[in-house]
Design a protein around this motif. Structure first.
Motif, PDB file in Angstrom:
ATOM      1  N   ARG A 136       0.817  -1.217   0.000  1.00 29.57           N
ATOM      2  CA  ARG A 136       0.000   0.000   0.000  1.00 29.57           C
ATOM      3  C   ARG A 136       0.852   1.268   0.000  1.00 29.57           C
ATOM      4  O   ARG A 136       0.389   2.317  -0.439  1.00 29.57           O
ATOM      5  CB  ARG A 136      -0.941   0.019   1.205  1.00 29.57           C
ATOM      6  CG  ARG A 136      -1.940  -1.115   1.220  1.00 29.57           C
ATOM      7  CD  ARG A 136      -3.178  -0.737   2.022  1.00 29.57           C
ATOM      8  NE  ARG A 136      -2.881  -0.336   3.378  1.00 29.57           N
ATOM      9  CZ  ARG A 136      -2.777  -1.170   4.406  1.00 29.57           C
ATOM     10  NH1 ARG A 136      -2.937  -2.480   4.196  1.00 29.57           N
ATOM     11  NH2 ARG A 136      -2.521  -0.733   5.614  1.00 29.57           N
ATOM     12  N   VAL A 137       2.063   1.196   0.503  1.00 25.94           N
ATOM     13  CA  VAL A 137       2.903   2.389   0.548  1.00 25.94           C
ATOM     14  C   VAL A 137       3.899   2.429  -0.603  1.00 25.94           C
ATOM     15  O   VAL A 137       4.677   3.395  -0.710  1.00 25.94           O
ATOM     16  CB  VAL A 137       3.653   2.495   1.889  1.00 25.94           C
ATOM     17  CG1 VAL A 137       2.667   2.514   3.037  1.00 25.94           C
ATOM     18  CG2 VAL A 137       4.662   1.370   2.068  1.00 25.94           C
ATOM     19  N   GLU A 138       3.897   1.426  -1.448  1.00 28.99           N
ATOM     20  CA  GLU A 138       4.844   1.401  -2.560  1.00 28.99           C
ATOM     21  C   GLU A 138       4.552   2.541  -3.521  1.00 28.99           C
ATOM     22  O   GLU A 138       3.409   2.884  -3.795  1.00 28.99           O
ATOM     23  CB  GLU A 138       4.756   0.060  -3.301  1.00 28.99           C
ATOM     24  CG  GLU A 138       5.735  -0.063  -4.453  1.00 28.99           C
ATOM     25  CD  GLU A 138       5.612  -1.391  -5.183  1.00 28.99           C
ATOM     26  OE1 GLU A 138       6.454  -1.664  -6.047  1.00 28.99           O
ATOM     27  OE2 GLU A 138       4.650  -2.137  -4.881  1.00 28.99           O
ATOM     28  N   GLY A 139       5.603   3.151  -4.051  1.00 27.32           N
ATOM     29  CA  GLY A 139       5.447   4.210  -5.037  1.00 27.32           C
ATOM     30  C   GLY A 139       5.475   5.586  -4.415  1.00 27.32           C
ATOM     31  O   GLY A 139       6.432   6.346  -4.579  1.00 27.32           O
ATOM     32  N   LYS A 140       4.411   5.917  -3.668  1.00 27.36           N
ATOM     33  CA  LYS A 140       4.332   7.225  -3.022  1.00 27.36           C
ATOM     34  C   LYS A 140       3.514   7.088  -1.753  1.00 27.36           C
ATOM     35  O   LYS A 140       2.379   6.630  -1.789  1.00 27.36           O
ATOM     36  CB  LYS A 140       3.711   8.256  -3.959  1.00 27.36           C
ATOM     37  CG  LYS A 140       4.002   9.696  -3.562  1.00 27.36           C
ATOM     38  CD  LYS A 140       3.684  10.643  -4.704  1.00 27.36           C
ATOM     39  CE  LYS A 140       4.204  12.043  -4.391  1.00 27.36           C
ATOM     40  NZ  LYS A 140       3.984  12.972  -5.528  1.00 27.36           N
ATOM     41  N   PHE A 141       4.072   7.511  -0.650  1.00 26.61           N
ATOM     42  CA  PHE A 141       3.413   7.359   0.633  1.00 26.61           C
ATOM     43  C   PHE A 141       2.469   8.526   0.915  1.00 26.61           C
ATOM     44  O   PHE A 141       2.894   9.673   0.990  1.00 26.61           O
ATOM     45  CB  PHE A 141       4.449   7.260   1.753  1.00 26.61           C
ATOM     46  CG  PHE A 141       3.858   7.299   3.139  1.00 26.61           C
ATOM     47  CD1 PHE A 141       3.130   6.217   3.614  1.00 26.61           C
ATOM     48  CD2 PHE A 141       4.011   8.408   3.953  1.00 26.61           C
ATOM     49  CE1 PHE A 141       2.570   6.244   4.886  1.00 26.61           C
ATOM     50  CE2 PHE A 141       3.468   8.443   5.225  1.00 26.61           C
ATOM     51  CZ  PHE A 141       2.740   7.362   5.694  1.00 26.61           C
ATOM     52  N   GLU A 142       1.203   8.253   1.062  1.00 29.33           N
ATOM     53  CA  GLU A 142       0.155   9.145   1.536  1.00 29.33           C
ATOM     54  C   GLU A 142       0.465  10.630   1.328  1.00 29.33           C
ATOM     55  O   GLU A 142       0.770  11.355   2.278  1.00 29.33           O
ATOM     56  CB  GLU A 142      -0.119   8.881   3.007  1.00 29.33           C
ATOM     57  CG  GLU A 142      -0.541   7.453   3.290  1.00 29.33           C
ATOM     58  CD  GLU A 142      -0.894   7.222   4.756  1.00 29.33           C
ATOM     59  OE1 GLU A 142      -1.024   8.217   5.499  1.00 29.33           O
ATOM     60  OE2 GLU A 142      -1.048   6.058   5.146  1.00 29.33           O
TER      61      GLU A 142
END
Length: 377
Positions: A136-142
């Protein structure tokens, strides 16, 4: 995904097909743009070609037009046969993508340690964990959470990250603040927190293998076997079947501040699945002394199920502690000391599945100078 904010669908005579769904998950804006915009672009190209063909046909004599029509019949037959295939390509691509993402999540959950690259506040980090939260946090975190916290933290600040998990917010604070204390009670999760902080070279972040509360002691922490990010203290709820249980250490925040001779705490982030009230109560003396900004998660499901506390009761508690209190949804800030705005937040948080998940609390409005929506009020 929670809190769908906008669903826009425009369809008409194949002029344009577009589906844009946007929402939030734990403060992060999520967007899915269907392939309709590609269909629209394809249609415009086909329409231009058709108009050019019409002009060309109008310039031909009848015999020439008949000959041309006969020559084009096989091509028309091929096009008709290809239409079902073309119609299936877009949904098939979307479906395959969804299946791939879902299967990859399962693989991540059961394959041992996995590394992903994640952007946190404009910097790339290699994160390691062994469960589905990493997907869920892969790529860009929140991005929404990152923008909010970045606007509040200052270079000279000392920050408490309570409920640090594998370290995403701690890495952000480490790059923005002078000193950070990251509290994570789960022994397994703490190991990944330490690893990720070391890999990033976050030397100003101190990882603490404990949680914070109003009573020091040993508690049960319960979490799903494939996703430890939702771990909750289970002193009021029997652990559901199939969940993992860890014995964890809880400290009183005020005791930790005194024992470690911390001169001042400037910012506190709390994400502890319904245990927020206990963390705040355990920091009573620190809050009175330092008057820090507090950012915490609002989650009525966790409050109800894990702490047996209603959302109105929890907001009443916060209003009794903090003279400045806002619920945040992207750039929409709602004053929780205003009765109408508080009702709006409760309605949308419960009925619309999790809007206004972030709460910003302070003791003076000028401490929120970095938040433009607050200053406009």
């Amino acid at each position: 995904m929670t809190a769908f904010e906008q669903v826009g669908v425009r369809c008409g005579a194949f002029r344009e097909v577009r589906c844009n769904i946007q929402g939030t998950h734990k403060g992060q804006r999520v967007s899915f743009l269907a392939a309709g915009s590609r269909i629209s672009t394809l249609y415009r190209a086909m329409r231009g070609a058709a108009r050019a063909g019409e002009r060309f046909a109008a310039s031909l004599s009848w015999p020439a037009l008949i000959v041309l029509g006969l020559a084009l019949l096989p091509m028309a037959a091929i096009a008709v046969l290809a239409l079902p295939l073309l119609a299936a390509v877009v949904p098939a691509r979307v479906m395959v993508g969804a299946i791939w993402r879902k299967s990859r999540r399962r693989v991540l959950a059961g394959s041992g340690e996995v590394n992903v690259i994640t952007d946190i506040g404009g910097r790339s980090y290699r994160l390691t964990s062994d469960d589905a939260y990493l997907y869920r946090v892969e790529g860009k975190f929140e991005p929404g959470t990152v923008r909010l916290l970045s606007a509040l933290v200052r270079p000279e600040d000392t920050v408490f990250d309570v409920g640090a998990s594998i370290g995403c917010t701690s890495l952000l604070f480490g790059a923005r603040a002078a000193r950070v204390f990251s509290f994570e009670p789960s022994a397994d999760t703490f190991r990944y927190l330490q690893h990720n902080l070391a890999a990033a070279g976050s030397n100003n972040v101190t990882a603490v293998n404990a949680g914070l509360g109003d009573v020091a002691g040993t508690f049960e922490l319960v979490f799903a076997p494939t996703d430890r990010s939702g771990g909750f203290v289970a002193d009021r709820l029997r652990a559901p079947g199939g969940h993992k249980i860890e014995q964890v250490r809880i400290l009183r925040g005020d005791d930790f501040v005194v024992d470690n001779a911390i001169a001042k705490v400037d910012l506190i982030k709390i994400d502890v699945e319904g245990f927020e009230r206990h963390v705040i109560a355990g920091l009573e003396a620190t809050l009175a002394r330092d008057r820090p900004v507090v950012v915490l998660e609002l989650n009525h499901w966790c409050l109800n199920a894990f702490r047996r506390t209603s959302l109105p009761d929890f907001l009443d508690f916060l209003r009794g502690v903090f003279p400045v209190l806002y619920a945040v949804e992207a750039t929409d800030f709602r004053d929780l000391h205003d009765r109408d705005q508080s009702y709006h937040v409760m309605h949308h948080h419960i009925v619309h599945k999790g809007r206004y998940q972030n709460i910003v609390a302070a003791f003076a409005r000028d401490r929120l100078a970095g938040l433009e929506p607050v200053q406009r009020r």
